[in-house]
Design an enzyme around this catalytic site. Sequence first.
Site, PDB file in Angstrom:
ATOM      1  N   HIS A 162       0.842  -0.973  -0.273  1.00  0.00           N
ATOM      2  CA  HIS A 162       0.230  -0.094  -0.282  1.00  0.00           C
ATOM      3  C   HIS A 162       1.323   0.794  -0.077  1.00  0.00           C
ATOM      4  O   HIS A 162       0.135   2.396   0.047  1.00  0.00           O
ATOM      5  CB  HIS A 162      -1.001   0.282   1.531  1.00  0.00           C
ATOM      6  CG  HIS A 162      -1.914  -1.149   1.106  1.00  0.00           C
ATOM      7  ND1 HIS A 162      -2.898  -1.509   0.869  1.00  0.00           N
ATOM      8  CD2 HIS A 162      -1.524  -2.343   2.462  1.00  0.00           C
ATOM      9  CE1 HIS A 162      -3.371  -2.661   1.346  1.00  0.00           C
ATOM     10  NE2 HIS A 162      -2.717  -2.758   1.996  1.00  0.00           N
ATOM     11  N   SER A 283      13.177  21.796 -18.019  1.00  0.00           N
ATOM     12  CA  SER A 283      11.309  22.041 -18.174  1.00  0.00           C
ATOM     13  C   SER A 283      11.820  23.389 -18.858  1.00  0.00           C
ATOM     14  O   SER A 283      12.969  24.466 -18.743  1.00  0.00           O
ATOM     15  CB  SER A 283      11.471  22.511 -16.714  1.00  0.00           C
ATOM     16  OG  SER A 283      10.490  23.833 -16.639  1.00  0.00           O
ATOM     17  N   LYS A 289      14.375  21.857 -13.113  1.00  0.00           N
ATOM     18  CA  LYS A 289      14.100  20.910 -13.123  1.00  0.00           C
ATOM     19  C   LYS A 289      14.917  19.516 -14.166  1.00  0.00           C
ATOM     20  O   LYS A 289      15.373  19.545 -14.365  1.00  0.00           O
ATOM     21  CB  LYS A 289      12.730  20.927 -13.485  1.00  0.00           C
ATOM     22  CG  LYS A 289      11.891  21.293 -13.470  1.00  0.00           C
ATOM     23  CD  LYS A 289      10.893  20.955 -11.551  1.00  0.00           C
ATOM     24  CE  LYS A 289      10.542  19.447 -12.377  1.00  0.00           C
ATOM     25  NZ  LYS A 289       9.125  19.613 -12.554  1.00  0.00           N
ATOM     26  N   GLU A 296       8.178   8.400 -18.180  1.00  0.00           N
ATOM     27  CA  GLU A 296       6.881   8.711 -17.902  1.00  0.00           C
ATOM     28  C   GLU A 296       5.777   7.821 -19.506  1.00  0.00           C
ATOM     29  O   GLU A 296       4.857   7.383 -19.393  1.00  0.00           O
ATOM     30  CB  GLU A 296       6.279   9.724 -18.028  1.00  0.00           C
ATOM     31  CG  GLU A 296       6.799  10.660 -16.303  1.00  0.00           C
ATOM     32  CD  GLU A 296       6.846  11.805 -16.209  1.00  0.00           C
ATOM     33  OE1 GLU A 296       6.652  12.569 -17.521  1.00  0.00           O
ATOM     34  OE2 GLU A 296       7.624  12.357 -15.464  1.00  0.00           O
TER      35      GLU A 296
END
Length: 463
Positions: A162, A283, A289, A296
């Site tokens: 979890h 970014s 960043k 992804e």
Amino acid sequence: MAKNKNNKAIWKNRIKKNTSSFFQKVGGSLDIDKRLFKQDIMGSIAHVEMLFKQKIISFKIKNKIIYGLGKIEKEISKNKFEYNLKYEDIHMNIEKRLFEIIGEEAGYIHTARSRNDQVITDLKIWMRSSNKEILNHLNKIIKTTLRIAEKNIKTIMPGFTHLKNAQPISFAHYLMAYVEMFTRDKKRFNDNIESLNESPLGVLALAGTSFNIDREYTAKKLGFKKPTNNSIDTVSDRDFVLDYLYSCSVCSMHISRIAEELIIWNSDAFDLIKLSDKVVTGSSIMPQKKNPDILEFLRGKTGTFYGNLFSMLSLLKGLPLSYFKDLQDDKENVFSSNDNLINCLKLLDEILNNLSPNKKRMLELADTGFITATDLADYLVKNHSISFREAYEKTSLIVNFAERKKIKLEDLNISDLKKIFPELTSDVLNVFNLENSVKSKRSYGGTSFDNIKKMILKYKKKL
Ligand code: ARG
């Protein structure tokens, strides 16, 4: 292509008007099935050799056809072949060009053959190589994973359920879970190769033929084990496409789970792994960043694989036997899954090669959340002759106590512990040690260092 009488559709006598040029443009499969040219030529050569062996065509015609096909193969390989959308697909483009090169004797090539058996023969041969190529990439990833695992047997991190700290584990054990997943993928792709071993060539349009063909012969020539059993089923069957698209989907689903995990671990909140600059992007507005875009991308691509699988499942549902144009879409789905999966496997390998565990942070995080509570419960069962459920209850009281005092389990002293469980002796304190906890999970498949070492060795031998 030169203008001659062959510059017409082969059904010109029967169908007097030209097919809608718009349909010719959008309804053909040439742009997709161009990729099958080698397999198509290979199949045609095996076919005419068989026709000659069976005395259906002459030696001279066979040789002329094989010569022409060889020339066409070179033209296509060197990008010198002029494709014509009018001829629908790669099969008809090759046949038309054969007429141009060797003349009317090209007309013998399609004796005892239909595009319906031709197209799946080509596709099956192509898919055999695709499965093998995917297997090579899977082996590469397994090898990379084993190498990182070997270096991280003693790297302790929290195991999660979890996404909450559950029990301490070795980072290598975690990586070895990926090896299991990819090994199951390998089994699926190997099984696919096995189920591709029946040759469709020689079932023709759907009924077989009155020519005395030898299907065993063409099957062997083209690397199949045997010919298929039923001509109607053969031209209708795309189960092998479904198996393949399913295998790609599962493999991609595995990749997406790993990608998601690594995204979480790479987040500033978790900070368990670091990705090298080679595999992150920046970014456009936030100068600081470093984003895990590749991961992804991998997570997102899974949708494409499921899409291809569902597209094929939907296409086949309720489709009567035998050949229908609907089936033409099979190749688009197969090629898309092949290309995307190979890209994803290559990218994942790059990620693995450019990832390093933040060992300090892993240990720190593993040392929170009362992660060795289960070890205490197990200790009580083993040393104080009580049932696991009773031990669980006593342990939860001890956890509550530590939580109230805002200290870790290992910082409890024996007198505190005795207030809850008077029979306890000071050796109990050893169970809170993270390394002891990991080492103690010696059951087969568990996270102990010894187990991991053995498992890594076992997989290294298999490669
Ligand atoms: N381009 C077609 C396909 O890929 C070839 C088979 C055509 N057969 C036919 N009967 N129209 O499915």
